[in-house]
Scaffold this active site. Structure first.
Site, PDB file in Angstrom:
ATOM      1  CE  LYS A 179      26.293   7.068  19.662  1.00 43.18           C
ATOM      2  NZ  LYS A 179      25.405   5.719  19.684  1.00 43.18           N
ATOM      3  CB  ALA A 195      23.003   3.050  13.424  1.00 43.91           C
ATOM      4  N   GLY A 196      24.072   0.653  12.508  1.00 44.52           N
ATOM      5  CA  GLY A 196      23.640  -0.759  11.409  1.00 44.52           C
ATOM      6  C   GLY A 196      24.343  -1.091  10.611  1.00 44.52           C
ATOM      7  CG  ASN A 211      26.515  -1.976  21.256  1.00 42.02           C
ATOM      8  OD1 ASN A 211      26.221  -1.629  21.553  1.00 42.02           O
ATOM      9  ND2 ASN A 211      26.579  -3.409  21.470  1.00 42.02           N
ATOM     10  CB  THR A 212      24.219  -4.783  17.085  1.00 46.50           C
ATOM     11  OG1 THR A 212      22.850  -3.904  17.451  1.00 46.50           O
ATOM     12  CG2 THR A 212      22.828  -6.012  16.433  1.00 46.50           C
TER      13      THR A 212
HETATM   14  C1  DXP Z   1      25.309   1.080  21.516  1.00 49.96           C
HETATM   15  C2  DXP Z   1      24.713   2.265  20.972  1.00 49.96           C
HETATM   16  O1  DXP Z   1      25.058   3.724  20.930  1.00 49.96           O
HETATM   17  C3  DXP Z   1      24.286   2.233  19.670  1.00 49.96           C
HETATM   18  O2  DXP Z   1      23.117   3.474  19.029  1.00 49.96           O
HETATM   19  C4  DXP Z   1      24.757   1.963  18.238  1.00 49.96           C
HETATM   20  O3  DXP Z   1      24.051   3.513  17.391  1.00 49.96           O
HETATM   21  C5  DXP Z   1      25.109   1.062  17.614  1.00 49.96           C
HETATM   22  O4  DXP Z   1      24.558   0.638  16.822  1.00 49.96           O
HETATM   23  P1  DXP Z   1      24.492  -0.296  16.183  1.00 49.96           P
HETATM   24  O5  DXP Z   1      23.854  -1.334  17.107  1.00 49.96           O
HETATM   25  O6  DXP Z   1      23.209  -0.816  15.125  1.00 49.96           O
HETATM   26  O7  DXP Z   1      25.365  -0.551  15.687  1.00 49.96           O
END
Ligand code: DXP
Length: 256
Positions: A97, A184-185, A206-207
């Site tokens: 990635k 992301a986001g 992820n977050t």
């Molecule tokens: C884990 C990873 O690859 C992050 O760079 C990804 O872009 C996830 O983003 P969030 O944490 O906002 O879900």
């Protein structure tokens, strides 16, 4: 659910999961399990990739999950390429990635360095999954150099704001010849569902899983969101209209 195919490899899950920010490796493993994911991304800078006894890697069963190392923290193409090569030398599959984020404040991906690194890594035989801004022109250029996916951001990493780039993502989806993974986001299952309803092939989260007090429950909720969004996309959503149209047509009920 119908299979997701990336670079000829089949996956039953369309939810990819990141491993950062969890309160413990046990909670991370629980979230992975409950999400049903088959692809797990790990920041090369955060693990001892050479060491199978690494505290985090021990929780990621290679028979169950494809370990997708990411180049998070790389500030230019050179650093990203070096990290990818290190992962391959350590015995990881040549999937990467690609993340090049020179700005530590917004973590927005550098399009020029990302394209440069993608070109080099594809030539070296890597399966490249690049994290990009939702830029349809860049997405096309990356596909032309042979990336296996494109991964446009919904919103900056870690913001939980949802699909703020929807119009551009729609263009990327319309033009894509490889899977589009919204990355992301995404802060709520409804955000993931929206991306999938729009026709994204998968999402990466992820977050949102890591910062909740209940990562397992949240991961299960995201799984349902992704599946619901995909089903709705396959079923075909109704057209949006400006004017109202009665749900129960009145024809035949009107008095003469
Ligand atoms: C884990 C990873 O690859 C992050 O760079 C990804 O872009 C996830 O983003 P969030 O944490 O906002 O879900």
């Amino acid at each position: 659910m119908d299979e997701l195919i990336i670079a000829g490899r089949k996956f039953n899950s369309r939810l990819l999961v990141g491993t950062g920010k969890f309160a413990s490796n046990e909670l991370m493993a629980l979230a992975m399990e409950q999400s049903g994911c088959e692809i797990v991304t790990v920041a090369l800078r955060r693990v001892d990739i050479d060491n199978p006894g690494d505290a985090m890697l021990k929780h990621i069963d290679p028979k169950k999950y494809l370990l997708l190392p990411n180049t998070s923290g790389a500030r230019d193409a050179e650093e990203a390429v070096r990290l990818a090569r290190l992962a391959r030398a350590a015995g990881c599959e040549p999937w990467i990635k690609l993340e090049v984020t020179p700005d530590p404040y917004y973590l927005l991906p550098d399009p020029i360095e990302t394209l440069k690194a993608a070109e080099i890594l594809v030539k070296e035989g890597f399966t490249v999954l690049p994290y990009i801004n939702a830029d349809p022109v860049l997405a096309k250029r990356l596909q032309e150099v042979g990336t296996a996916t494109v991964m446009p951001l919904g919103a900056p990493i870690g913001t939980n704001k949802g699909v703020r780039t929807a119009d551009s993502i729609a263009i990327i989806i319309e033009q894509a010849i490889v899977p589009v993974v919204v990355d992301a986001g995404l802060g709520a299952p409804s955000h993931a569902a929206l991306a999938m309803e729009m026709g994204a092939d998968a999402v990466l989260v992820n977050t949102a899983l890591a910062v909740t007090p209940n990562p397992g429950k949240m991961a299960a909720a995201f799984k349902k969101g992704v599946e619901a969004g995909r089903e709705a996309f396959l079923a075909g959503l109704g057209e949006q209209r400006q004017k109202a149209e009665a749900s129960s047509p009145l024809t035949g009920f009107l008095r003469e």
